[in-house]
Scaffold this motif. Structure first.
Motif, PDB file in Angstrom:
ATOM      1  N   PRO A   7       0.323  -1.606   0.088  1.00 38.77           N
ATOM      2  CA  PRO A   7       0.197   0.051   0.065  1.00 38.77           C
ATOM      3  C   PRO A   7       0.526   1.255   0.006  1.00 38.77           C
ATOM      4  CG  PRO A   7      -0.279  -1.044   2.673  1.00 38.77           C
ATOM      5  CD  PRO A   7       0.310  -2.451   0.552  1.00 38.77           C
ATOM      6  N   ILE A   8       2.284   1.538   0.076  1.00 40.19           N
ATOM      7  CA  ILE A   8       2.837   2.151   0.183  1.00 40.19           C
ATOM      8  C   ILE A   8       2.622   2.439  -1.139  1.00 40.19           C
ATOM      9  CG2 ILE A   8       5.219   1.321  -0.107  1.00 40.19           C
ATOM     10  CD1 ILE A   8       6.140   4.014   2.184  1.00 40.19           C
ATOM     11  N   HIS A   9       2.773   1.747  -2.017  1.00 42.29           N
ATOM     12  CA  HIS A   9       2.525   2.709  -3.534  1.00 42.29           C
ATOM     13  C   HIS A   9       1.161   2.616  -4.345  1.00 42.29           C
ATOM     14  CE1 HIS A   9       6.949   0.846  -3.497  1.00 42.29           C
ATOM     15  NE2 HIS A   9       6.188  -0.510  -3.032  1.00 42.29           N
ATOM     16  N   ASP A  29      -3.163   6.095  -0.851  1.00 44.81           N
ATOM     17  CA  ASP A  29      -2.615   7.624  -0.425  1.00 44.81           C
ATOM     18  C   ASP A  29      -2.163   7.726   0.667  1.00 44.81           C
ATOM     19  OD1 ASP A  29      -2.424   8.442  -2.906  1.00 44.81           O
ATOM     20  OD2 ASP A  29      -4.574   8.928  -3.365  1.00 44.81           O
ATOM     21  N   ARG A  30      -3.246   7.561   1.819  1.00 44.78           N
ATOM     22  CA  ARG A  30      -4.112   7.380   3.212  1.00 44.78           C
ATOM     23  C   ARG A  30      -3.057   6.349   4.015  1.00 44.78           C
ATOM     24  NH1 ARG A  30      -9.425   5.030   5.420  1.00 44.78           N
ATOM     25  NH2 ARG A  30      -8.342   5.023   7.560  1.00 44.78           N
ATOM     26  N   PHE A  31      -2.587   5.258   3.748  1.00 45.45           N
ATOM     27  CA  PHE A  31      -1.410   4.191   3.901  1.00 45.45           C
ATOM     28  C   PHE A  31      -0.292   5.152   4.169  1.00 45.45           C
ATOM     29  CE2 PHE A  31       2.135   1.716   3.842  1.00 45.45           C
ATOM     30  CZ  PHE A  31       1.891   0.959   4.887  1.00 45.45           C
ATOM     31  N   ALA A  32      -0.006   5.572   2.989  1.00 47.05           N
ATOM     32  CA  ALA A  32       1.170   6.355   2.733  1.00 47.05           C
ATOM     33  C   ALA A  32       1.292   7.249   3.103  1.00 47.05           C
ATOM     34  CB  ALA A  32       1.697   6.428   0.964  1.00 47.05           C
ATOM     35  N   ALA A  33       0.509   8.401   3.635  1.00 48.55           N
ATOM     36  CA  ALA A  33       0.515   9.463   4.139  1.00 48.55           C
ATOM     37  C   ALA A  33       1.368   9.273   5.278  1.00 48.55           C
ATOM     38  CB  ALA A  33      -0.569  10.319   4.452  1.00 48.55           C
ATOM     39  N   GLY A  34       1.466   7.509   6.150  1.00 51.02           N
ATOM     40  CA  GLY A  34       1.383   8.146   7.452  1.00 51.02           C
ATOM     41  C   GLY A  34       2.802   7.321   7.461  1.00 51.02           C
ATOM     42  N   THR A  35       3.661   7.182   6.298  1.00 50.57           N
ATOM     43  CA  THR A  35       4.756   6.800   6.367  1.00 50.57           C
ATOM     44  C   THR A  35       5.734   7.729   6.580  1.00 50.57           C
ATOM     45  OG1 THR A  35       5.189   7.164   4.023  1.00 50.57           O
ATOM     46  CG2 THR A  35       3.856   4.370   4.849  1.00 50.57           C
ATOM     47  N   LYS A  36       6.944   7.426   6.502  1.00 47.33           N
ATOM     48  CA  LYS A  36       8.188   8.104   7.207  1.00 47.33           C
ATOM     49  C   LYS A  36       8.351   8.660   5.285  1.00 47.33           C
ATOM     50  CE  LYS A  36      12.450   6.032   5.349  1.00 47.33           C
ATOM     51  NZ  LYS A  36      13.886   5.897   5.429  1.00 47.33           N
ATOM     52  N   PHE A  37       8.192   8.397   3.951  1.00 46.34           N
ATOM     53  CA  PHE A  37       7.978   9.332   2.759  1.00 46.34           C
ATOM     54  C   PHE A  37       6.386  10.415   2.800  1.00 46.34           C
ATOM     55  CE2 PHE A  37       9.348   5.087   1.835  1.00 46.34           C
ATOM     56  CZ  PHE A  37      11.690   6.024   1.679  1.00 46.34           C
ATOM     57  N   GLY A  38       5.435  10.329   4.110  1.00 36.54           N
ATOM     58  CA  GLY A  38       4.222  11.251   3.638  1.00 36.54           C
ATOM     59  C   GLY A  38       3.493  10.391   2.356  1.00 36.54           C
ATOM     60  N   GLN A  39       4.088   9.897   1.520  1.00 39.78           N
ATOM     61  CA  GLN A  39       2.951   9.973   0.746  1.00 39.78           C
ATOM     62  C   GLN A  39       3.287   8.596  -0.279  1.00 39.78           C
ATOM     63  OE1 GLN A  39       4.433  13.966  -1.938  1.00 39.78           O
ATOM     64  NE2 GLN A  39       5.506  12.182  -3.408  1.00 39.78           N
ATOM     65  N   ARG A  40       3.040   8.811  -1.036  1.00 41.79           N
ATOM     66  CA  ARG A  40       2.247   7.142  -2.149  1.00 41.79           C
ATOM     67  C   ARG A  40       4.321   7.417  -2.445  1.00 41.79           C
ATOM     68  NH1 ARG A  40      -1.938   6.568  -5.691  1.00 41.79           N
ATOM     69  NH2 ARG A  40      -0.697   5.320  -6.865  1.00 41.79           N
ATOM     70  N   ILE A  41       5.137   6.076  -2.738  1.00 39.17           N
ATOM     71  CA  ILE A  41       6.636   6.593  -3.365  1.00 39.17           C
ATOM     72  C   ILE A  41       6.493   5.259  -4.761  1.00 39.17           C
ATOM     73  CG2 ILE A  41       7.954   6.864  -1.740  1.00 39.17           C
ATOM     74  CD1 ILE A  41       8.764   4.761  -1.482  1.00 39.17           C
ATOM     75  N   PRO A  85      13.255   8.576  -2.494  1.00 39.99           N
ATOM     76  CA  PRO A  85      12.493   7.706  -3.225  1.00 39.99           C
ATOM     77  C   PRO A  85      11.819   8.836  -4.342  1.00 39.99           C
ATOM     78  CG  PRO A  85      11.526   8.862  -1.186  1.00 39.99           C
ATOM     79  CD  PRO A  85      13.273   9.117  -1.291  1.00 39.99           C
ATOM     80  N   VAL A  86      11.446   7.651  -5.117  1.00 37.99           N
ATOM     81  CA  VAL A  86      10.693   8.420  -6.779  1.00 37.99           C
ATOM     82  C   VAL A  86       9.165   8.295  -6.546  1.00 37.99           C
ATOM     83  CG1 VAL A  86      10.160   7.614  -8.679  1.00 37.99           C
ATOM     84  CG2 VAL A  86      12.716   7.567  -7.381  1.00 37.99           C
ATOM     85  N   LYS A  87       8.705   9.774  -6.950  1.00 36.23           N
ATOM     86  CA  LYS A  87       7.316  10.367  -5.934  1.00 36.23           C
ATOM     87  C   LYS A  87       6.631   9.761  -7.782  1.00 36.23           C
ATOM     88  CE  LYS A  87       8.958  12.568  -1.795  1.00 36.23           C
ATOM     89  NZ  LYS A  87       9.605  13.729  -2.094  1.00 36.23           N
ATOM     90  N   ILE A  88       5.680   9.983  -7.390  1.00 32.40           N
ATOM     91  CA  ILE A  88       4.577   9.895  -8.627  1.00 32.40           C
ATOM     92  C   ILE A  88       4.614  11.248  -9.573  1.00 32.40           C
ATOM     93  CG2 ILE A  88       2.095   9.652  -9.626  1.00 32.40           C
ATOM     94  CD1 ILE A  88       1.650   7.785  -7.869  1.00 32.40           C
ATOM     95  N   GLY A  89       4.685  11.579 -10.322  1.00 41.57           N
ATOM     96  CA  GLY A  89       5.124  12.909 -11.396  1.00 41.57           C
ATOM     97  C   GLY A  89       6.728  13.503 -10.806  1.00 41.57           C
ATOM     98  N   ASP A  90       7.302  12.480 -10.368  1.00 40.87           N
ATOM     99  CA  ASP A  90       8.919  12.692 -10.805  1.00 40.87           C
ATOM    100  C   ASP A  90       9.743  12.382 -11.637  1.00 40.87           C
ATOM    101  OD1 ASP A  90       9.456  13.525  -7.877  1.00 40.87           O
ATOM    102  OD2 ASP A  90      10.231  12.017  -7.322  1.00 40.87           O
ATOM    103  N   VAL A  91      10.214  12.706 -12.948  1.00 42.11           N
ATOM    104  CA  VAL A  91      10.805  12.446 -13.247  1.00 42.11           C
ATOM    105  C   VAL A  91      12.212  12.170 -13.454  1.00 42.11           C
ATOM    106  CG1 VAL A  91      12.216  13.330 -15.381  1.00 42.11           C
ATOM    107  CG2 VAL A  91      10.754  15.021 -15.247  1.00 42.11           C
ATOM    108  N   VAL A  92      12.635  11.022 -13.582  1.00 42.86           N
ATOM    109  CA  VAL A  92      13.506   9.936 -13.399  1.00 42.86           C
ATOM    110  C   VAL A  92      14.078  10.609 -14.924  1.00 42.86           C
ATOM    111  CG1 VAL A  92      14.591   7.772 -12.736  1.00 42.86           C
ATOM    112  CG2 VAL A  92      12.242   8.088 -12.202  1.00 42.86           C
TER     113      VAL A  92
END
Length: 161
Positions: free
Chosen positions: A48-50, A53-65, A100-107
């Motif tokens: 769910p970290i990927h 949204d709700r689960f990922a918000a509670g992680t050290k990244f604060g959002q989905r990765i 981490p790589v976040k949604i919307g990042d340009v890699v």
């Protein structure tokens, strides 16, 4: 070197003899929501970290990765289509995930030839992925190159009488 059409783009074919230390290639890709969803479906990694949204918000990244292996797959794309290109066989890969790589990042994925083993036709490449110029993943890959294509003998016309 030959450039051939391929669905979704071009690829470059390099012979082992054309490779040089320091030679590099790169590609850029924006990580989209759809990429993460499709990768989760394909790989079976529904962490769910990927995906949540709700689960990922509670992680050290604060959002989905994005999945780390989704990012790493850009290296595979480079090795198989650009450097060394079609015919190269992936032997091994080391990876260190640095950020981490976040949604919307340009890699930006990049590979560079760092060693050539002529007698075994092996290539070692430094591999990295960057977001905003900062490394998010790095490692090294070993690939095997196919044998040099056999040269076809030319037909010699018979001597004229």
């Amino acid at each position: 070197m030959t450039v051939e059409p391929m669905p979704g783009g071009l690829y470059t074919v390099h012979a082992f003899e054309d490779l040089a230390i320091g030679q590099s290639e790169s590609l850029m890709r924006t990580v989209m929501e759809r990429d993460v969803s499709l990768f989760a479906e394909l790989s079976g990694d529904a962490n769910p970290i990927h995906l949540c949204d709700r689960f990922a918000a509670g992680t050290k990244f604060g959002q989905r990765i994005a999945h780390g292996m989704l990012t790493a797959s850009l290296i595979s794309a480079l090795l198989g289509t650009r450097l060394p290109g079609p015919g190269a066989v992936y032997l091994s890969q080391t990876l260190t995930f640095l950020a981490p790589v976040k949604i919307g990042d340009v890699v930006t994925a990049r590979v560079e030839v760092v060693e050539l083993v002529t007698e075994r036709r092996r290539v070692r490449l430094f591999c990295e992925c960057l977001v905003d110029g900062k490394p998010v993943m790095e490692g090294e890959a070993w690939v095997a190159m196919p044998p040099e294509p056999a040269r076809q003998p030319r037909a010699v016309p018979p001597p004229s009488a």
